[in-house]
Design a protein around this motif. Structure first.
Motif, PDB file in Angstrom:
ATOM      1  N   TYR A 223       9.134   0.783   3.331  1.00 20.87           N
ATOM      2  CA  TYR A 223       9.634   0.474   4.671  1.00 20.87           C
ATOM      3  C   TYR A 223      10.370   1.613   5.369  1.00 20.87           C
ATOM      4  CZ  TYR A 223      13.710  -0.557   1.706  1.00 20.87           C
ATOM      5  OH  TYR A 223      14.711  -0.510   0.766  1.00 20.87           O
ATOM      6  N   HIS A 240       3.214   2.465  10.672  1.00 18.43           N
ATOM      7  CA  HIS A 240       1.760   2.355  10.753  1.00 18.43           C
ATOM      8  C   HIS A 240       1.057   3.621  10.294  1.00 18.43           C
ATOM      9  CE1 HIS A 240       3.028  -1.156  13.040  1.00 18.43           C
ATOM     10  NE2 HIS A 240       1.853  -1.667  12.707  1.00 18.43           N
ATOM     11  N   HIS A 243       0.976   3.276   6.575  1.00 18.37           N
ATOM     12  CA  HIS A 243      -0.098   2.365   6.177  1.00 18.37           C
ATOM     13  C   HIS A 243      -1.431   3.105   6.129  1.00 18.37           C
ATOM     14  CE1 HIS A 243      -3.183  -0.801   6.850  1.00 18.37           C
ATOM     15  NE2 HIS A 243      -2.428  -1.447   5.968  1.00 18.37           N
ATOM     16  N   ASP A 244      -1.661   3.983   7.100  1.00 20.92           N
ATOM     17  CA  ASP A 244      -2.908   4.761   7.126  1.00 20.92           C
ATOM     18  C   ASP A 244      -2.999   5.718   5.944  1.00 20.92           C
ATOM     19  OD1 ASP A 244      -3.617   3.483   9.458  1.00 20.92           O
ATOM     20  OD2 ASP A 244      -2.902   5.089  10.779  1.00 20.92           O
ATOM     21  N   THR A 248       1.602   0.267   1.189  1.00 22.15           N
ATOM     22  CA  THR A 248       1.699  -1.149   1.532  1.00 22.15           C
ATOM     23  C   THR A 248       2.959  -1.350   2.360  1.00 22.15           C
ATOM     24  OG1 THR A 248       0.626  -1.805  -0.537  1.00 22.15           O
ATOM     25  CG2 THR A 248       1.892  -3.489   0.616  1.00 22.15           C
ATOM     26  N   ILE A 249       2.807  -1.810   3.588  1.00 25.44           N
ATOM     27  CA  ILE A 249       3.960  -2.100   4.441  1.00 25.44           C
ATOM     28  C   ILE A 249       3.988  -3.595   4.724  1.00 25.44           C
ATOM     29  CG2 ILE A 249       3.912   0.205   5.495  1.00 25.44           C
ATOM     30  CD1 ILE A 249       2.729  -1.150   8.022  1.00 25.44           C
ATOM     31  N   GLU A 251       3.468  -6.908   6.365  1.00 25.52           N
ATOM     32  CA  GLU A 251       2.575  -7.448   7.392  1.00 25.52           C
ATOM     33  C   GLU A 251       3.345  -8.256   8.427  1.00 25.52           C
ATOM     34  OE1 GLU A 251      -0.309  -9.795   5.392  1.00 25.52           O
ATOM     35  OE2 GLU A 251      -1.157  -8.126   4.240  1.00 25.52           O
TER      36      GLU A 251
END
Length: 666
Positions: A223, A240, A243-244, A248-249, A251
């Motif tokens: 996070y 984001h 995430h790319d 795992t962030i 949802e």
């Protein structure tokens, strides 16, 4: 040929990574465990034969199996601050006012779930996971890289356009499903159940065998991106981008424009959190703009640009139907409130712990009272109050039982304890079964495949009544038990046979003498070479052993004064169980600490207290249990308290940190 092998290795890695994702992230395994293990073994063999194709990020790294006896302490390059907490919307409104007053411009916020787990900081260099460190005290933590690499949703190699060097921070946690699986297995092994997912996740990260860590199936959510140079203008963008890159962030994170949207987010998750597959204990709010974060800065302990909103512990009212009593392995009686089923924190609650008679009296419980029940992270909720207005005039006060609910024996209560005991330890069914479950447990005789259900069946069939009976069992006696196959029965027999190699100190712990735990058993074995020597010892002689007082000594003497216990020990000896000290039990490595006394205090980070005391003894020193003029060295870890102050007041005691202690023994 070489190209074909490399292609095969890369293909296996790709296939195993996909299966890992299916199993751990999607919870939809596409092949059996056996098929997975065969593929993994094939890859391990190829990598061993062809080290030229080694890759630090191979799926074989995820397997673990390496043993780390010392977790090095590492300084955080960027301090890991704690968050200020708020418990109502007035706190949040005040926080928002302070922010606007400081920066005097519109503010956006990112609202995220506050996962209930263990904080971690992970260093990535050139797209590879280099180091993982626990939060510790915020300034330094334990380096647990090998354990973190076993967590399948933490990438060991990134994809895309990522910075050269940065830290990702996040939370490592256990899903409710995996926590329940762990506790079910522990129950079958006769071990104490873990209390909550948070502590279990944190404890799992400190396990010395990374292979065991992998079996816990930990999860993670990342996070926070931390670096000198940041490739974005907002926290939302960074999440984001992460995430790319493969992280795992959450949802559920949401971009909020004002306090009203924040309240809406909090209200939604205060109810819906019970439908999540993991535990959360609140919401984390962060100012979105990184420029505004820099303007706001930090207090001495917290960022001014972030706040944690903590959910209140849930409380419900329901009717007390009756109080029942459970008998534990040691004979301790635990009262349990049986309740009219009620929904609490997403689960239906039917029972609540009452602990002991004093709690019942403090609550003033009466039959069929309406009680307030709270669940604050424990497996069994607790009663925190009584609605006396609903009590009827003819309601009777609950009186604690006088006799054991299992065998009818009159209970006893020691003056210095709040708990009642059943003294019929050799024939009270739960105590008999509990003692045998303890005997086969991992820390005692470690007999595989003998779970609590099997032991209960054996006891009901009158095949076992004390630990010596295990060694008289035959496969033919075991086979008729429920859900018992030929191979399982043979495994039990093999496990019992193998237990004859377990050393004396573990056997002494396993036979279940009251108040004799692992540490006391070790100290007894160091002073008494055989079970016969221990049997002859008087209470006064036992009290000469370090850390053994009259209470433990009397318990040991009482155990050996019971003819049934003596018969059990004679049978164990006849079956070949180790009841005397092995040759290497007191192996001395050097006399570097000869004549010196040591005591360890505070939170140790380079070794456990048990291993530290073992090092002292193996180098000729002696461990003592209290600070006095007889103490030569006090070794201090984090948050050392009264013992450190007392040593400083005495003035003649040498105070060492952990590294200085290690330097003493070379």
């Amino acid at each position: 040929m070489s190209e074909n092998i490399q292609q095969k290795i890369e293909q296996l890695r790709k296939e195993l990574n996909q299966h890992n994702e299916n199993y751990y992230l999607m919870d939809e395994p596409s092949i059996s465990d056996l098929e997975f293990d065969l593929l993994l073994k094939e890859l391990q063999d190829l990598e061993a034969k062809h080290p030229e194709f080694h890759d630090d990020n191979s799926p074989t790294v995820r397997v673990g199996g390496g043993v780390t006896k010392i977790f090095p302490t590492v300084q955080h390059q960027f301090r890991m601050y704690s968050l200020d907490n708020s418990y109502d919307y007035d706190d949040l409104a005040d926080w928002e006012k302070r922010i606007i007053k400081t920066i005097d411009e519109p503010v956006e916020f990112v609202a995220e779930l506050k996962y209930d787990g263990a904080s971690i900081s992970i260093l990535y260099e050139n797209g590879k996971l280099v180091q993982a460190v626990t939060r510790g005290d915020g300034f330094q933590g334990d380096e647990i890289t090998s354990n973190v690499k076993t967590i399948s949703d933490i990438p060991v190699k990134l994809t895309g356009d990522f910075p050269e060097r940065f830290f990702m921070r996040g939370e490592i946690y256990l899903t409710r499903k995996n926590f329940d699986k762990i506790n079910k297995q522990r129950e079958e092994e006769g071990l104490d159940l873990f209390m909550n997912p948070r502590n279990t996740a944190s404890g799992s990260l400190k396990m010395q065998d990374s292979g065991e860590v992998r079996k816990r199936r930990l999860s993670s959510v990342l996070y926070q991106f931390v670096s000198q140079e940041v490739p974005a203008e907002s926290h939302w963008e960074l999440l984001h981008q992460a995430h790319d890159w493969g992280f795992t962030i959450s949802e559920q994170a949401k971009l909020c424009k004002n306090l009203d949207e924040i309240k809406e987010f909090i209200n939604f998750w205060d109810t819906e959190r019970h439908n999540l597959p993991f535990e959360i204990d609140g919401i984390v709010l962060k100012v979105n703009s990184l420029k505004q974060q820099r303007q706001l800065g930090y207090t001495a302990k917290s960022p001014r640009w972030a706040m944690a909103y903590k959910f209140k512990a849930e409380k419900v009212e329901t009717e007390l139907e009756k109080v029942t009593y459970q008998v534990g392995r040691t004979g301790a009686i635990t009262p349990v409130a049986n309740l009219k089923p009620v929904l609490l924190a997403g689960t239906t609650v039917k029972r609540a712990s009452l602990h002991n008679e004093d709690i019942i009296k403090k609550l003033g419980l009466h039959e069929h009272d309406f009680v307030y029940v709270e669940k604050g992270g424990e497996i069994i909720p607790k009663i925190v109050g009584v609605n006396e207005e609903k009590r009827t005039s003819d309601s009777k006060e609950i009186e604690y039982i006088k006799n054991c609910p299992e065998c009818g024996t009159e209970l006893i209560k020691l003056e210095d304890q709040a708990i009642h005991f059943c003294p019929n330890d050799l024939h009270c069914p739960p105590q008999v079964v509990g003692r045998m479950i303890h005997y086969v447990s991992r820390k005692a005789l470690n007999i595989d495949n003998l779970g609590s259900e099997t032991i209960e069946q054996l006891y009901k069939e009158r095949l076992i009544e004390n630990p010596a009976d295990f060694y008289a069992l035959t496969k033919e006696q075991i086979l008729p038990l429920d859900r018992m196959a030929e191979k399982s029965a043979q495994n039990i027999i093999d496990g019992i046979e193998k237990s004859k190699e377990i050393p004396f100190e573990k056997v002494l712990f396993g036979i279940g003498i009251k108040h004799v735990g692992e540490t006391v058993a070790k100290k007894l074995v160091k002073n008494f070479n055989t079970i016969e020597d221990l049997k002859k010892a008087t209470a006064e002689e036992l009290c000469q052993v370090e850390d053994i007082g009259m209470k433990i000594a009397v318990s040991i003497v009482d155990f050996f004064n019971n003819p049934e216990n003596i018969l059990m020990l004679e049978r164990l000896k006849s079956y070949g169980v180790q009841l005397e000290k092995g040759e290497n039990t007191n192996e001395v490595l050097s006399n570097a600490l000869e004549g010196k006394t040591f005591l360890f205090t505070g939170k140790l980070s380079l070794f456990t207290r048990e291993s530290a005391e073992e090092m002292v003894e193996k180098h000729g020193g002696k461990n003592i249990s209290a600070v006095s003029k007889n103490l030569n060295y006090l070794v201090v870890g984090e948050k050392a308290g009264s013992k450190l102050k007392k040593a400083q007041d005495i003035g003649t005691i040498t105070i060492l940190d952990e590294q200085e202690f290690l330097d003493l023994i070379g």
